[in-house]
Enzyme design. Sequence first.
Site, PDB file in Angstrom:
ATOM      1  CG  HIS A  17      -1.930  -1.020   1.350  1.00  0.00           C
ATOM      2  ND1 HIS A  17      -2.026  -1.880   2.419  1.00  0.00           N
ATOM      3  CD2 HIS A  17      -2.945  -1.368   0.516  1.00  0.00           C
ATOM      4  CE1 HIS A  17      -3.057  -2.690   2.251  1.00  0.00           C
ATOM      5  NE2 HIS A  17      -3.634  -2.410   1.095  1.00  0.00           N
ATOM      6  CE  LYS A  41     -12.317  -7.538   1.371  1.00  0.00           C
ATOM      7  NZ  LYS A  41     -11.068  -6.977   0.817  1.00  0.00           N
ATOM      8  NE  ARG A  95      -2.947  -7.290  -4.299  1.00  0.00           N
ATOM      9  CZ  ARG A  95      -3.737  -7.294  -3.275  1.00  0.00           C
ATOM     10  NH1 ARG A  95      -3.261  -7.524  -2.079  1.00  0.00           N
ATOM     11  NH2 ARG A  95      -5.028  -7.091  -3.409  1.00  0.00           N
ATOM     12  CB  SER A 133      -3.881  -6.866   4.350  1.00  0.00           C
ATOM     13  OG  SER A 133      -3.543  -5.585   3.900  1.00  0.00           O
TER      14      SER A 133
HETATM   15  P1  ADP Z   1      -9.596  -3.941  -1.038  1.00  0.00           P
HETATM   16  O1  ADP Z   1     -10.536  -4.531  -0.017  1.00  0.00           O
HETATM   17  O2  ADP Z   1     -10.144  -2.747  -1.749  1.00  0.00           O
HETATM   18  O3  ADP Z   1      -8.959  -4.939  -1.973  1.00  0.00           O
HETATM   19  P2  ADP Z   1      -6.940  -3.678   0.092  1.00  0.00           P
HETATM   20  O4  ADP Z   1      -6.545  -2.930   1.317  1.00  0.00           O
HETATM   21  O5  ADP Z   1      -6.671  -5.127   0.051  1.00  0.00           O
HETATM   22  O6  ADP Z   1      -8.444  -3.323  -0.114  1.00  0.00           O
HETATM   23  O7  ADP Z   1      -6.229  -3.031  -1.176  1.00  0.00           O
HETATM   24  C1  ADP Z   1      -6.406  -1.679  -1.517  1.00  0.00           C
HETATM   25  C2  ADP Z   1      -5.789  -1.417  -2.857  1.00  0.00           C
HETATM   26  O8  ADP Z   1      -4.371  -1.581  -2.767  1.00  0.00           O
HETATM   27  C3  ADP Z   1      -6.237  -2.361  -3.968  1.00  0.00           C
HETATM   28  O9  ADP Z   1      -6.274  -1.639  -5.180  1.00  0.00           O
HETATM   29  C4  ADP Z   1      -5.152  -3.394  -4.014  1.00  0.00           C
HETATM   30  O10 ADP Z   1      -5.053  -4.000  -5.294  1.00  0.00           O
HETATM   31  C5  ADP Z   1      -3.940  -2.518  -3.735  1.00  0.00           C
HETATM   32  N1  ADP Z   1      -2.822  -3.284  -3.184  1.00  0.00           N
HETATM   33  C6  ADP Z   1      -2.758  -3.952  -2.019  1.00  0.00           C
HETATM   34  N2  ADP Z   1      -1.571  -4.558  -1.870  1.00  0.00           N
HETATM   35  C7  ADP Z   1      -0.849  -4.260  -2.991  1.00  0.00           C
HETATM   36  C8  ADP Z   1       0.467  -4.599  -3.468  1.00  0.00           C
HETATM   37  N3  ADP Z   1       1.261  -5.406  -2.770  1.00  0.00           N
HETATM   38  N4  ADP Z   1       0.840  -4.114  -4.669  1.00  0.00           N
HETATM   39  C9  ADP Z   1       0.011  -3.337  -5.403  1.00  0.00           C
HETATM   40  N5  ADP Z   1      -1.236  -2.987  -5.016  1.00  0.00           N
HETATM   41  C10 ADP Z   1      -1.664  -3.439  -3.834  1.00  0.00           C
END
Ligand code: ADP
Length: 164
Positions: A17, A41, A95, A133
């Site tokens: 993030h 979630k 990702r 995460s």
């Molecule tokens: P959501 O519930 O919207 O997926 P997340 O907190 O998992 O929430 O992710 C928020 C955003 O950050 C999403 O667009 C996700 O693809 C991106 N993201 C999370 N981890 C990574 C990473 N390691 N590399 C690139 N983008 C990421």
Amino acid sequence: MRIGLYPGTFDPITLGHVDIIRRSCALVDCLVIGVAINRDKGPLFNLDERVAMIKAEAAQLGLATDTKIKVHPFENLLIDCARDVGASIILRGLRAVSDFEYEYQMVGMNRQLDATIETVFLMAEAQHQAIASKLVKEICRLGGDVSKFVTPAVEAALKDRLNA
Ligand code: ADP
């Protein structure tokens, strides 16, 4: 002034993030990090905890950029949140191919809800790309080292919460 919205659950914020936030700052004058409440979630950290962790990381990042970084919890429709904060672009991280299908659908539907808001996808640096995460929590729960995936403050919060 170009305002971008970077939405997510951030349970908790990872170096993946942080990487995307840093890149987003190069594209907008003001970056709003939208923290989804996402009760469905069943987050490990409640909204206030997630917001506090993001604010701490954003304070560090803010020192290295002219972009203003704000943290904004939201429970409504993403496109309405974007309108509320005045964002003209939504930033998302990609990702793997597995992210693509969901994101593709989201863009398609959001575009029909509001065609004026553009979604921009960013990729993190190679060593941050695989970080999720969900997996960080699992690794920490099982006693693994998560120091390559989150900042020391988040690692401490994870260990505390998971008694790891
Ligand atoms: P959501 O519930 O919207 O997926 P997340 O907190 O998992 O929430 O992710 C928020 C955003 O950050 C999403 O667009 C996700 O693809 C991106 N993201 C999370 N981890 C990574 C990473 N390691 N590399 C690139 N983008 C990421």
